[in-house]
Motif scaffolding. Sequence first.
Motif, PDB file in Angstrom:
ATOM      1  N   GLY A   1       3.116   8.211   6.838  1.00 47.20           N
ATOM      2  CA  GLY A   1       3.552   9.034   5.374  1.00 47.20           C
ATOM      3  C   GLY A   1       5.106   8.653   4.227  1.00 47.20           C
ATOM      4  N   ALA A   2       4.893   6.906   4.900  1.00 44.19           N
ATOM      5  CA  ALA A   2       5.865   5.916   4.250  1.00 44.19           C
ATOM      6  C   ALA A   2       5.578   6.150   2.687  1.00 44.19           C
ATOM      7  CB  ALA A   2       6.092   5.068   4.473  1.00 44.19           C
ATOM      8  N   THR A   3       5.841   6.356   1.855  1.00 39.42           N
ATOM      9  CA  THR A   3       6.088   6.280   0.660  1.00 39.42           C
ATOM     10  C   THR A   3       6.739   4.831  -0.070  1.00 39.42           C
ATOM     11  OG1 THR A   3       6.981   8.548   0.515  1.00 39.42           O
ATOM     12  CG2 THR A   3       6.743   6.823  -1.730  1.00 39.42           C
ATOM     13  N   VAL A   4       6.161   3.780  -0.679  1.00 38.61           N
ATOM     14  CA  VAL A   4       6.343   2.374  -0.767  1.00 38.61           C
ATOM     15  C   VAL A   4       5.770   2.301  -2.385  1.00 38.61           C
ATOM     16  CG1 VAL A   4       6.076   2.020   1.623  1.00 38.61           C
ATOM     17  CG2 VAL A   4       3.814   1.640   0.236  1.00 38.61           C
ATOM     18  N   ARG A   5       5.847   0.932  -3.160  1.00 41.56           N
ATOM     19  CA  ARG A   5       5.243   0.856  -3.673  1.00 41.56           C
ATOM     20  C   ARG A   5       4.108  -0.210  -3.791  1.00 41.56           C
ATOM     21  NH1 ARG A   5       9.375  -2.733  -7.562  1.00 41.56           N
ATOM     22  NH2 ARG A   5       7.684  -3.887  -7.511  1.00 41.56           N
ATOM     23  N   VAL A   6       3.415   0.060  -4.433  1.00 39.88           N
ATOM     24  CA  VAL A   6       2.597  -0.815  -4.557  1.00 39.88           C
ATOM     25  C   VAL A   6       2.186  -1.670  -6.420  1.00 39.88           C
ATOM     26  CG1 VAL A   6       1.034  -0.607  -2.655  1.00 39.88           C
ATOM     27  CG2 VAL A   6       0.280   0.559  -5.459  1.00 39.88           C
ATOM     28  N   ASP A   7       2.325  -2.892  -6.594  1.00 39.47           N
ATOM     29  CA  ASP A   7       1.627  -3.341  -7.272  1.00 39.47           C
ATOM     30  C   ASP A   7       0.167  -3.620  -7.406  1.00 39.47           C
ATOM     31  OD1 ASP A   7       4.238  -3.045  -9.284  1.00 39.47           O
ATOM     32  OD2 ASP A   7       4.754  -5.160  -8.137  1.00 39.47           O
ATOM     33  N   ARG A   8      -1.321  -3.398  -7.388  1.00 41.26           N
ATOM     34  CA  ARG A   8      -2.011  -3.581  -7.906  1.00 41.26           C
ATOM     35  C   ARG A   8      -3.023  -4.326  -8.569  1.00 41.26           C
ATOM     36  NH1 ARG A   8      -5.089   1.063  -8.547  1.00 41.26           N
ATOM     37  NH2 ARG A   8      -3.132   2.148  -9.452  1.00 41.26           N
ATOM     38  N   SER A   9      -3.757  -5.031  -8.435  1.00 46.01           N
ATOM     39  CA  SER A   9      -4.589  -6.512  -9.248  1.00 46.01           C
ATOM     40  C   SER A   9      -6.356  -5.935  -8.514  1.00 46.01           C
ATOM     41  CB  SER A   9      -3.842  -7.873  -8.794  1.00 46.01           C
ATOM     42  OG  SER A   9      -4.792  -8.636  -9.092  1.00 46.01           O
ATOM     43  N   ASP A  10      -6.703  -6.812  -9.223  1.00 43.39           N
ATOM     44  CA  ASP A  10      -8.369  -6.479  -9.334  1.00 43.39           C
ATOM     45  C   ASP A  10      -9.270  -8.090  -8.838  1.00 43.39           C
ATOM     46  OD1 ASP A  10      -8.623  -4.006 -10.297  1.00 43.39           O
ATOM     47  OD2 ASP A  10      -8.766  -4.428 -12.240  1.00 43.39           O
TER      48      ASP A  10
END
Length: 282
Positions: free
Chosen positions: A104-113
Amino acid sequence: MTHVAAQARVPKKGLIVFLVVAGVLLALGAASAVRGLVVARDTVEVVRVVDGNHVVVNADGEERTLTLAGVRSAIRNPEGLRVGPEYCMGEEAYAWLRDRLPQGATVRVDRSDEGAPEGEQSAVFTVAGKEVNVDMAKAGMAAPTGLGVSGDLEEQIAQANQQAQTAGGRNNGVGLYNRDETCTLGYQLYAAQTELEKVPTAPAANTVVEIDKKSVEYANALDAVRLVQQRIEGLDASSGDFTGLAYAPAKDRLLARANPVVDEGMQVLRDLNAQRNALAGG
């Protein structure tokens, strides 16, 4: 005439600016393709932590599994029945990550391929302005891979890994580098050295029979240290196995502990052999 000339120069200047900006964008695009940099930055909700490597998140109503970028943990071992380096600290890494990324935590993600199975993505998780991936390496719960992260973040993770190797009491290290954890390579070396230290170097009596007996006993104990030493020498982060990935960064430190013990042990055997030869020759 002057007014007309000025108007003619404006498009030329604009074209130059356009070309410069386009060049920068192309360069950045090429860098991203090579390094596997961020392709998307989102705020997501944590659904569950699968293990020390994978997290299921909800992004705009869609669930997806993200692999942690830049680091890798061992396989989970919930029943504690499996043995081997591939499972070392795997359950602890899962618990560590679950505590940092609760449901349930809200977090920031920086996604990569980069750094994930084909068709999936890896991610750097940021909570309260701190990268979880870096903190995980600092806690000794994951080894650095360099995949799916920028050069700067890769360096931060490498530095965190170095801290994990020297943290803890008596510089024992923490997590994967804690020599008090029986599954770690550091413990295997420490245990073999401890057993060698228990073997007296002097024979019970100054006879050929007793010297031979002592030489065999001491050589067997020394061989256990040498086997760990050889394993350390063969460490390779690109080997594909977790042991190589986890302990190749600590290779020099481990050898600095193993090599003097082996060198001293070999000298003990040489001295015993010289003592035997002196008696046999007499």
